[in-house]
Design a protein around this motif. Structure first.
Motif, PDB file in Angstrom:
ATOM      1  N   ALA A 138      46.622  46.588  36.644  1.00 56.66           N
ATOM      2  CA  ALA A 138      46.796  46.738  38.022  1.00 56.66           C
ATOM      3  C   ALA A 138      45.284  47.056  38.362  1.00 56.66           C
ATOM      4  O   ALA A 138      44.907  46.874  39.679  1.00 56.66           O
ATOM      5  N   ALA A 139      44.425  47.627  37.776  1.00 52.54           N
ATOM      6  CA  ALA A 139      43.182  48.091  38.106  1.00 52.54           C
ATOM      7  C   ALA A 139      42.165  46.720  38.132  1.00 52.54           C
ATOM      8  O   ALA A 139      41.273  46.725  39.125  1.00 52.54           O
ATOM      9  N   ARG A 140      42.714  45.636  37.585  1.00 54.07           N
ATOM     10  CA  ARG A 140      41.990  44.451  37.778  1.00 54.07           C
ATOM     11  C   ARG A 140      42.636  43.363  38.477  1.00 54.07           C
ATOM     12  O   ARG A 140      42.001  42.152  38.837  1.00 54.07           O
ATOM     13  N   ARG A 141      43.792  43.637  38.899  1.00 53.97           N
ATOM     14  CA  ARG A 141      44.670  42.550  39.449  1.00 53.97           C
ATOM     15  C   ARG A 141      44.345  42.194  40.804  1.00 53.97           C
ATOM     16  O   ARG A 141      44.205  43.222  41.648  1.00 53.97           O
ATOM     17  N   GLY A 142      43.689  41.063  41.150  1.00 51.09           N
ATOM     18  CA  GLY A 142      43.296  40.872  42.391  1.00 51.09           C
ATOM     19  C   GLY A 142      41.900  41.406  42.963  1.00 51.09           C
ATOM     20  O   GLY A 142      41.760  41.438  44.171  1.00 51.09           O
ATOM     21  N   ARG A 143      41.185  42.297  42.065  1.00 55.47           N
ATOM     22  CA  ARG A 143      40.043  42.748  42.276  1.00 55.47           C
ATOM     23  C   ARG A 143      39.057  42.718  41.086  1.00 55.47           C
ATOM     24  O   ARG A 143      39.526  42.371  40.140  1.00 55.47           O
ATOM     25  N   LEU A 144      37.788  43.199  41.234  1.00 52.92           N
ATOM     26  CA  LEU A 144      36.948  43.178  40.424  1.00 52.92           C
ATOM     27  C   LEU A 144      36.770  44.534  39.990  1.00 52.92           C
ATOM     28  O   LEU A 144      36.088  45.454  40.665  1.00 52.92           O
ATOM     29  N   ALA A 145      37.064  44.989  38.714  1.00 54.88           N
ATOM     30  CA  ALA A 145      37.090  46.388  38.225  1.00 54.88           C
ATOM     31  C   ALA A 145      35.860  46.373  37.692  1.00 54.88           C
ATOM     32  O   ALA A 145      35.526  45.643  36.574  1.00 54.88           O
ATOM     33  N   LEU A 146      35.002  47.461  37.744  1.00 54.61           N
ATOM     34  CA  LEU A 146      33.707  48.015  37.017  1.00 54.61           C
ATOM     35  C   LEU A 146      33.940  48.564  35.571  1.00 54.61           C
ATOM     36  O   LEU A 146      34.712  49.511  35.600  1.00 54.61           O
ATOM     37  N   VAL A 147      33.763  47.577  34.481  1.00 60.37           N
ATOM     38  CA  VAL A 147      34.117  48.046  33.187  1.00 60.37           C
ATOM     39  C   VAL A 147      32.859  48.642  32.312  1.00 60.37           C
ATOM     40  O   VAL A 147      33.065  49.304  31.399  1.00 60.37           O
TER      41      VAL A 147
END
Length: 232
Positions: A138-147
């Protein structure tokens, strides 16, 4: 300016227990035109057969990230860490002055599919270190999460280099925008599926190297899982 590195053009090694695509020169694959991109030195797409893996071996002065796509990867190292890396996990191992480790697929039936990423650190001779964090879909769905980042921002793992790694999942109408500071380099690696970046279509294994651009649009995803490197 943009330059493409198509998945089919990568180096390839088949060791039986391990099948690996090399985006940059690595081990027996040498290509002077693809020695790295900024501080990004290695992206290997590895598939490890059940019950096999990398025996204990050493590294020095490298930031090593592991990103599992399918299956599980068991990790042990000379710092005393023992863990299992699963999809959604990002593991960072700073080799620094020297570390020994092993990585295995202990499954009896399933293959482990993961990306092995090396980033040249900004300083040599640091103390070895280890970190692992999980990023829900959910944190990466349709967005770019900083990992991964130099300062551990937004709950990312910390790398000892001026480099930021984002991960995203895209399907159908999902879209995202990423803006970077002027003078940065951006490397987009599509781990699987299909995706367009600034209107350029990418397929699984493809990469795009951007210089001189500051805004990036991600759209038209079909089962896409993408990694985006923002580099000095």
């Amino acid at each position: 300016m943009v330059e493409f590195r198509r998945g089919r053009e990568r180096g390839y090694a088949d060791h039986g227990w391990l099948k690996s695509f090399h985006s940059f020169s690595f081990a027996g694959y040498h290509d002077p035109a693809h020695m790295g991109f900024g501080a990004l030195r290695v992206i290997n797409e590895d598939r490890i057969e059940p019950g096999t893996g990398f025996g204990t071996h050493g590294h020095r002065d490298m930031e090593i990230l592991s990103y599992v796509l399918d299956g599980e990867l068991a990790h042990r190292d000379s710092m005393g860490n023992g863990s299992v890396i699963r999809p959604g996990d990002v593991q960072r191992m700073s080799a620094g002055t020297g570390v020994m480790h092993s990585e295995f697929n202990h499954s009896a039936t399933g293959q482990t599919h993961f990306l092995q990423i090396w980033i040249i650190p900004g300083q040599q001779g640091i103390a070895p270190g280890y970190e692992q964090k999980h990023f829900e879909p959910a944190a990466r769905r349709g967005r770019l999460a900083l990992v991964a980042s130099p300062d551990g921002a937004a709950g990312s793992v910390t790398v000892h280099q001026d480099a930021r790694l984002h991960a995203g999942l895209f399907d159908a109408a999902e879209r995202a925008t990423l803006e970077v500071a002027p003078g940065r380099q951006v490397y987009v690696h599509l781990a699987r599926g299909r995706l367009s970046v600034n209107g350029y279509p990418l397929e699984a294994g493809d990469a795009a190297k951007f210089t001189g651009e500051t805004r990036f649009e991600f759209a038209d995803g079909q089962g896409a899982e993408v990694l985006v490197f923002d580099l000095a």
